[in-house]
Enzyme design. Structure first.
Site, PDB file in Angstrom:
ATOM      1  N   HIS A  78     -33.508 -46.529 -12.206  1.00 31.97           N
ATOM      2  CA  HIS A  78     -34.390 -46.914 -11.106  1.00 31.97           C
ATOM      3  C   HIS A  78     -34.933 -48.328 -11.290  1.00 31.97           C
ATOM      4  CE1 HIS A  78     -34.702 -43.328  -8.682  1.00 31.97           C
ATOM      5  NE2 HIS A  78     -35.069 -42.575  -9.707  1.00 31.97           N
ATOM      6  N   CYS A 133     -31.996 -50.700  -7.698  1.00 33.89           N
ATOM      7  CA  CYS A 133     -32.511 -51.451  -6.560  1.00 33.89           C
ATOM      8  C   CYS A 133     -34.006 -51.699  -6.743  1.00 33.89           C
ATOM      9  CB  CYS A 133     -32.225 -50.759  -5.233  1.00 33.89           C
ATOM     10  SG  CYS A 133     -32.576 -49.009  -5.156  1.00 33.89           S
TER      11      CYS A 133
END
Length: 271
Positions: A78, A133
């Site tokens: 993440h 991202c």
């Protein structure tokens, strides 16, 4: 010339409700590919990839590099944002990577990554591969117990999933900056970042289920494209083989990016 790599993959994020499924496979796949290309590889997987361990491993890899060496860092997990506290961000946000122990130790901030990169010797080539991202909101993202485990999931963790409620800002400003890795690549000539998606809001790298196995969509197609290229292929040719030929797709609407100066983009892959 030495060739060394660090491959990080984190599926398990205790206490966040934001576990992923393809990141460990990503790290193992990158490690295998790089070993076949002559790299000495270190991996950090799940509980091994604490904030302290990530910082130590990155710092050690970079400090040991000598002029002409090729260093590769891959990260699958993440990404997140936190409010900027030192005023160096135009959009008021520090971009960050999410270690396994983010709930207790916090995120690995772009400022901290920058400090690690300052330890590098001249003429060391650094390539970063980021299958994560850095786009989203402060609002906590809830797990869906009825979801198909093969469903895609963006690799972004809202800070509401890991930061204590008392410390949360009411909202985050509009995203204008780059990911921590993109900004670092733009500061030095010769360095490259291969990223799974574009910068800014509403752009995501996806956890995917492809050919009966979990992977990052970007990692899967980046490696597939790489294996189809000749020995003298450049990074620019690699990027062109990934997008738009493979990504974005209907299932994975992400556009991989290649960040670096013109000379670096024209250089041979991992050479």
């Amino acid at each position: 010339m030495a060739k060394k790599a660090l491959c990080i993959g984190i599926n398990d994020y205790p206490g966040t409700g934001m576990d992923l499924q393809g990141c460990v496979n990503d790290a193992q796949d990158w490690a295998r590919e790089l070993q076949q290309r002559g790299f000495g590889v270190t991996t950090l997987l799940d509980a091994q990839a604490t904030k302290a361990a990530m910082a130590q491993a990155m710092g050690s890899l970079i400090e040991q590099g000598q002029g002409g060496d090729v260093l590769v860092i891959t990260y699958s997990g993440h990404g997140t944002y936190v409010p900027d506290t030192d005023g160096d961000e135009v959009d008021g946000l520090d971009e960050a990577l999410c270690p396994h122990d983010i709930r207790t130790e916090g995120a690995l901030l772009d400022d901290e990554i920058h400090e690690l990169f300052l330890r590098r010797q001249p003429k060391v080539k650094l390539v970063l591969v980021a299958d994560s991202c850095h786009s989203g909101t402060v609002t906590r993202a809830a797990a869906d117990p009825d979801a198909d485990p093969r469903a895609t999931r963006p690799r972004f963790m809202p800070i509401g999933n890991w930061m204590d409620a008392a410390a949360l800002p009411r909202a985050l400003p509009a995203v204008q900056g780059s990911s921590p890795l993109a900004k670092l690549m733009l500061r030095r000539s010769g360095d490259l970042l291969l990223a799974g998606c574009q910068e800014g809001p509403n752009h995501f790298s996806y956890d995917a289920h492809i050919a009966g196995r979990f992977n990052g969509a970007f990692t899967y197609y980046a490696l597939k494209a790489l294996r189809g290229l000749g020995a003298d292929a450049t990074y620019a040719q690699w990027h062109k083989a990934i997008t738009p030929a493979m990504l974005p797709s209907v299932s994975y609407p992400q556009s991989p990016q290649l960040v670096g100066d013109a000379a670096a983009r024209r250089s041979r892959i991992f050479a």
